[in-house]
Design an enzyme around this catalytic site. Structure first.
Site, PDB file in Angstrom:
ATOM      1  N   LYS A  90       4.643   3.963  -6.193  1.00 27.85           N
ATOM      2  CA  LYS A  90       3.267   4.349  -6.631  1.00 27.85           C
ATOM      3  C   LYS A  90       2.689   5.245  -5.594  1.00 27.85           C
ATOM      4  O   LYS A  90       1.950   6.328  -5.900  1.00 27.85           O
ATOM      5  CB  LYS A  90       2.585   3.116  -7.058  1.00 27.85           C
ATOM      6  CG  LYS A  90       1.144   3.210  -7.482  1.00 27.85           C
ATOM      7  CD  LYS A  90       0.594   2.367  -8.360  1.00 27.85           C
ATOM      8  CE  LYS A  90       0.239   1.009  -7.547  1.00 27.85           C
ATOM      9  NZ  LYS A  90      -1.380   1.347  -6.938  1.00 27.85           N
TER      10      LYS A  90
ATOM     11  N   ARG B 127       0.702  10.718  -3.965  1.00 28.18           N
ATOM     12  CA  ARG B 127       0.907  11.770  -2.854  1.00 28.18           C
ATOM     13  C   ARG B 127       1.532  13.197  -3.505  1.00 28.18           C
ATOM     14  O   ARG B 127       1.294  13.995  -3.263  1.00 28.18           O
ATOM     15  CB  ARG B 127       1.253  11.365  -1.706  1.00 28.18           C
ATOM     16  CG  ARG B 127       0.491  10.252  -0.965  1.00 28.18           C
ATOM     17  CD  ARG B 127       1.410   9.359   0.041  1.00 28.18           C
ATOM     18  NE  ARG B 127       0.574   8.706   0.880  1.00 28.18           N
ATOM     19  CZ  ARG B 127      -0.118   7.340   0.456  1.00 28.18           C
ATOM     20  NH1 ARG B 127       0.063   7.112  -0.728  1.00 28.18           N
ATOM     21  NH2 ARG B 127      -0.756   6.795   1.561  1.00 28.18           N
TER      22      ARG B 127
ATOM     23  N   ASP C  11       1.022  -5.562  -0.184  1.00 26.92           N
ATOM     24  CA  ASP C  11       1.081  -5.535  -1.661  1.00 26.92           C
ATOM     25  C   ASP C  11       2.081  -6.703  -2.077  1.00 26.92           C
ATOM     26  O   ASP C  11       2.096  -7.150  -3.301  1.00 26.92           O
ATOM     27  CB  ASP C  11       1.478  -4.213  -2.320  1.00 26.92           C
ATOM     28  CG  ASP C  11       0.269  -3.432  -2.173  1.00 26.92           C
ATOM     29  OD1 ASP C  11      -0.878  -3.733  -1.660  1.00 26.92           O
ATOM     30  OD2 ASP C  11       0.676  -1.971  -2.197  1.00 26.92           O
TER      31      ASP C  11
ATOM     32  N   LYS D 196      -8.636  -5.993  -2.180  1.00 27.80           N
ATOM     33  CA  LYS D 196      -7.762  -5.272  -3.285  1.00 27.80           C
ATOM     34  C   LYS D 196      -7.975  -5.392  -4.404  1.00 27.80           C
ATOM     35  O   LYS D 196      -9.658  -5.398  -4.770  1.00 27.80           O
ATOM     36  CB  LYS D 196      -6.325  -5.873  -3.010  1.00 27.80           C
ATOM     37  CG  LYS D 196      -5.847  -5.761  -1.623  1.00 27.80           C
ATOM     38  CD  LYS D 196      -5.536  -4.308  -1.367  1.00 27.80           C
ATOM     39  CE  LYS D 196      -4.896  -4.311   0.085  1.00 27.80           C
ATOM     40  NZ  LYS D 196      -4.749  -2.764   0.392  1.00 27.80           N
TER      41      LYS D 196
END
Ligand code: S3P
Length: 414
Positions: free
Chosen positions: A13, A18, A301, A328
């Protein structure tokens, strides 16, 4: 039920966001393969289309032609995605665009002071709602800054790097602990002058960019749910193909190794500057470990899944220095602790982490996902590995990062 077979997962992701943003800088056509099909990356794509960037899809690839950004006619809706909002603010600030950024309920409550402060120092005219979204930026002359990052955040680092492309002078950023470095790697791919040394990065302004031609490796944060399930279930033998193995992203694999796992790696090589390879995972008996602030950026994460795994490990697992988890998509420290307690775990909530005493047999319970994709995936895995009736509200929130999560899981756990 063991997990068996081979998995080809959608692209990472962070690299997906990017890729589209950096491809948008080039007036030549970029080709991006295996982009994440989650809603977050779709938010980035639709915001860029709103800024006049030409984006077409084929079955396998995404093609982007940019070079010039237009003033968006309406608000840029970043949905649930903090990465979309923060990085796009940096990108558009550097390109001299006026824009208004909005998000969903969760994103509207996330802190933006972390980007507002350095961007103001660069000379950006930026307004917010008490340092939260909506955010408005207007065309400003930017100058380079020398910035010591107060928190370790790849989103903040990347926002500054993107804005720095349109500044009058060089920008230097110094991190406390190195966070994911995909922006730095990809800047090199599009021929931006960037130098990283130890914990410092220097980037020069740039107005001509080469196109990208990238195949995005599998997302290690998504793979973590499958790898964790395989580790927990006796008889498993699961392979994840072409997985991103960048050093700044393998904290979860390193933590599992410390807990007693060993993995087999195949076809390890470099692609577009990123380390990738196949990993084979089998079931292991685990023991508790300590995870502290210097480990956090590379596992941030994956901490919800790691917490679930720790409930099945013998002894104590202590996670500290993870206060960033509170800001988050949900307050993940609270979400992990509340839900693991609900299903019978011995867990103590701390301001910057938690302490888990394993191993416990999980029991049935009702899970509040807080609409957070990683909390939903973690507790769906909990229901499978425990075989208990663990019921989740709003299971659809997995669409944020991996819409095929349930289907893919069924294909390996039979
Ligand atoms: C991301 C960086 C991390 C991570 C997020 C994606 C990125 O956030 O939690 O999911 O793509 O740069 P922070 O950099 O704010 O820790």
């Amino acid at each position: 039920m063991p997990a068996n077979g081979s998995l080809i997962l959608p692209g990472d992701k962070s690299i997906s966001h990017r890729s589209v943003m950096l491809a948008a800088l080039s007036s030549q056509r970029s080709k991006i393969a295996n982009i994440s099909n989650g809603e977050d990356v779709r938010s980035t794509i639709s915001c860029l289309i709103d800024c006049g960037i030409k984006i077409d899809f084929s079955k396998e690839n995404l093609f982007v032609t940019g070079g010039t950004f237009e003033q968006p006619a309406s608000d840029l809706d970043c949905g649930n995605s903090g990465t979309t909002m923060r990085l796009l603010i940096g990108l558009l600030a550097g390109q001299g665009i006026n824009a208004n950024f909005i998000g969903d309920k969760s994103l509207s409550n996330r802190p933006m002071d972390r980007i507002i402060e350095p961007l103001k120092r660069m000379g950006l005219n930026i307004e917010s709602n008490n340092l939260k979204p909506p955010i408005h930026i207007s065309k400003s002359d930017l100058k380079g800054i020398d910035y010591n990052m107060p928190i370790s955040s790849a989103q903040v680092k990347s926002t500054i790097l993107l804005a720095a492309l349109g500044a009058k002078s060089e920008t230097k950023i110094t991190e406390k602990v190195i966070s994911r470095d995909h922006s730095e790697i990809m800047f090199k791919n599009i021929d931006v002058n960037i130098i990283s040394k130890d914990r410092s990065i220097k980037v020069s302004p740039c107005d001509e960019f080469s196109p990208l031609n990238i195949h995005i490796p599998a997302d290690p944060s998504t793979a973590a749910f499958f790898i964790g399930a395989a580790v927990l279930m006796p008889g498993s033998k699961l392979r994840v193909i072409n997985l991103l193995l960048n050093d700044t992203r393998i904290g979860f694999l390193k933590a599992l190794e410390k807990m007693g796992c060993s993995f087999n790696y195949y076809n390890v090589h470099e692609e577009s500057g990123e380390k990738v390879g196949d990993i084979e995972v089998i079931h292991h008996k685990l023991s508790g470990i300590n995870i502290n602030s210097s480990d956090i950026p590379s596992i941030i994460d994956e901490l919800p899944m790691l917490a679930l795994i720790a409930t099945q490990a013998e002894g104590v697992t202590k996670v500290s220095g993870a206060e960033e988890l509170r800001v988050k998509e949900s307050d993940r420290i609270n979400a992990i602790c509340k839900n693991l307690k609900e299903v019978g775990s011995d867990i103590v909530e701390k301001s910057d982490g938690f302490i888990i005493n394993g191993a416990t047999q999980l029991r049935s319970g009702n899970i509040d996902t807080f609409n957070d994709h990683r909390i939903a995936m973690t507790f769906h895995i909990a229901s499978i590995v425990s075989g208990e009736k663990i019921i989740l509200n709003n299971t659809d929130c997995v669409d944020i990062s991996f819409p095929d999560f349930y289907k893919t899981l069924k294909s390996v756990i039979r």
